[in-house]
Write an enzyme that holds these catalytic residues in place. Structure first.
Site, mmCIF file in Angstrom:
data_model
loop_
_atom_site.group_PDB
_atom_site.id
_atom_site.type_symbol
_atom_site.label_atom_id
_atom_site.label_comp_id
_atom_site.label_asym_id
_atom_site.label_seq_id
_atom_site.Cartn_x
_atom_site.Cartn_y
_atom_site.Cartn_z
ATOM 1 C CD GLU A 135 -11.724 -31.905 -26.225
ATOM 2 O OE1 GLU A 135 -11.009 -32.852 -25.861
ATOM 3 O OE2 GLU A 135 -12.067 -30.969 -25.475
ATOM 4 C CE1 TYR A 169 9.498 -30.401 -34.892
ATOM 5 C CE2 TYR A 169 7.726 -31.057 -36.346
ATOM 6 C CZ TYR A 169 8.378 -30.090 -35.610
ATOM 7 O OH TYR A 169 7.882 -28.806 -35.591
ATOM 8 C CB THR A 220 -0.843 -38.139 -27.530
ATOM 9 O OG1 THR A 220 -1.795 -37.644 -26.596
ATOM 10 C CG2 THR A 220 0.418 -37.339 -27.407
#
Ligand code: NAP
Length: 319
Positions: free
Chosen positions: A292, A56, A285
Site C-alpha cells: 500500500e 534495533y 509489519t
C-alpha cells in the site's frame, strides 16, 4: 519507483526506503517468514534502500537483514546503519573513535557484509569532540568499510560544526541527515535545515512518515488490537492520540478520500513531495502495508498546490 541522488552524491537511492526497527526494537516481528515477505515486497516494488541500526534489538534487526539479504548481489541494494547505542557497557556507546570502529565491525559481522553504504551517527554525543567523530568516519571511508556517513537528529549548528571540522582536518564531511518528517512535524526539515541543502548539498532520509501508524487513520475509533500502540500501550501516553491530532486526521481522511486514496498513501506522498527528501523510510509489519505504502508514489502527482493548501488548513485549524 523513483530514484533520487543522495544529496550531493550521485548515489541513486529509492524514493522509499524500508525501515527495520519494528523487526526487533518494537518486538512486533519475530516471525522470519513475515519479515522475508516484507523484504520481498519492498524489493519487488523497487526499494533499494534498507535502513537499520546497531540499536534495533541490540543488533537483532541487522542479523535478520544479513541473513535474508545474503543471496542478493550486494551492489543491488544500499544499507544504512547507525552507530551510538551498541550495548549497555560504557565502552559500547557514543561517537568516540573506539565505539564507531567497534560498532561498525559488529554491524558488518551481523549484516554479513564487508561494508555499509551509509553509517549514521544515531544522535549527537556531547561527550566526544566533533573532530574525533569526523576523524573516525574519515578513517572508515578510507578503509573502504563505509561509502558515506551521515548524522541523525543533529541540530543545524551541530551539522555546521561537523563540516567545519572536516574542512580543518581535510576529512570527508557528512553527506546525509536522517530526521523525523511528517504532516505533523515539519519545522526542522523545512526551516532549521533550509540553509544546509544549498551550502553542503546535504541529503535527507526521513522517518515517521506515518507518525508510527497514527497517520493511517486506524486509531480514529480506538486502538486496534495488534497495532503498535495496541501492543505498546505506554505509547498512548506519548501524545500520539491527542484529540487535536485525531481531529486533523478526520479532515485528512476526507482529503484522501476525495483523491481516491487512503490516508496512509496521502501521508507518505506528502513527504515524497518535498524535493529535499531523498528517501522516505517506511516501517511496516506486513507485506500488505508495504504494498500500500509503495503506491504513494502515484498519489504524489495528485498533490497539487490546492491539495497541499487544504492539508495545511486542516493542520492549522486544530493546532
Ligand atoms: N534515525 C532515527 O532516530 C529513527 C527513529 C525512528 C525510526 N527510524 C527508522 O525509520 C523507520 C520507520 O519508522 P517507524 O516504523 O517508527 O514509523 P512509521 O513509518 O511512521 O510507522 C510504521 C508503522 O505504521 C504501521 N503501518 C505502516 N503502514 C501501514 C498501513 N499502510 N496501514 C496501517 N498501518 C501501517 C505499522 O505499525 P503497526 O502495524 O504495528 O500498527 C508500521 O510499523 C524505522 O523502521 C527505522 O528504520 C529512525
Amino acid at each position: 519507483m523513483d530514484y533520487n541522488s543522495l544529496g550531493r552524491s550521485g548515489l541513486k537511492v529509492s524514493a522509499l526506503g524500508l525501515g527495520s526497527s519494528q523487526y526487533s526494537f518494537f518486538c512486533q516481528h519475530d516471525n522470519l517468514h513475515t519479515i522475508r515477505e516484507c523484504l520481498a515486497a519492498a524489493l519487488n516494488g523497487g526499494i533499494n534502500y534498507i535502513d537499520t541500526s546497531e540499536q534495533y534489538g541490540l543488533g537483532k534487526a541487522e542479523l535478520i537483514i544479513g541473513e535474508l539479504m545474503r543471496y542478493i548481489p550486494r551492489d543491488q541494494f544500499i544499507i544504512g546503519t547507525k552507530v551510538m547505542y551498541g550495548g549497555t557497557k560504557p565502552s559500547q556507546k557514543g561517537l568516540n573513535h573506539k565505539h564507531i570502529v567497534d560498532g561498525l565491525h559488529n554491524s558488518l559481522h551481523r549484516l554479513q557484509s564487508d561494508y555499509v553504504d551509509i553509517l549514521y551517527c544515531h544522535g549527537y554525543d556531547p561527550d566526544t569532540s566533533i573532530h574525533e567523530t569526523v576523524r573516525a568516519m574519515d578513517h572508515l571511508v578510507h578503509e573502504g568499510k563505509i561509502r558515506y556517513w551521515g548524522t541523525s537528529e543533529w541540530s543545524r549548528s551541530q551539522i555546521e560544526k561537523a563540516h567545519s571540522a572536516a574542512r580543518e582536518l581535510n576529512a570527508v564531511p557528512p553527506l546525509v541527515e536522517q530526521v523525523k518528517y511528517n504532516i505533523f512535524s515539519r519545522k526542522r526539515v523545512e526551516e532549521e535545515y533550509a540553509p544546509l541543502y544549498p551550502k553542503y548539498g546535504m541529503g535527507l532520509t526521513t522517518y515517521y512518515a506515518l507518525y508510527a501508524g497514527v497517520l493511517t487513520g486506524k486509531y480514529q475509533e480506538g486502538i486496534p488490537k495488534g497495532s503498535r500502540i495496541g501492543k505498546f500501550q505506554w505509547l498512548s501516553q506519548e501524545g500520539y492520540l491527542e484529540e487535536k491530532n485525531l481531529k486533523i486526521i478526520d479532515e485528512l481522511k476526507e482529503i484522501a478520500h476525495n483523491l481516491d486514496s487512503t490516508l496512509a498513501k496521502l501521508a507518505v506522498a506528502w513527504c515524497l513531495k518535498n524535493s529535499k527528501v531523498n528517501s522516505v523510510v517506511i516501517g511496516a509489519t506486513n507485506k500488505d502495508q508495504i504494498e500500500e505504502n509503495i503506491k504513494a508514489i502515484s498519489v504524489k502527482e495528485m498533490l497539487t498546490e490546492d491539495v497541499i493548501a487544504r492539508i495545511n488548513r486542516a493542520v492549522k485549524k486544530f493546532s
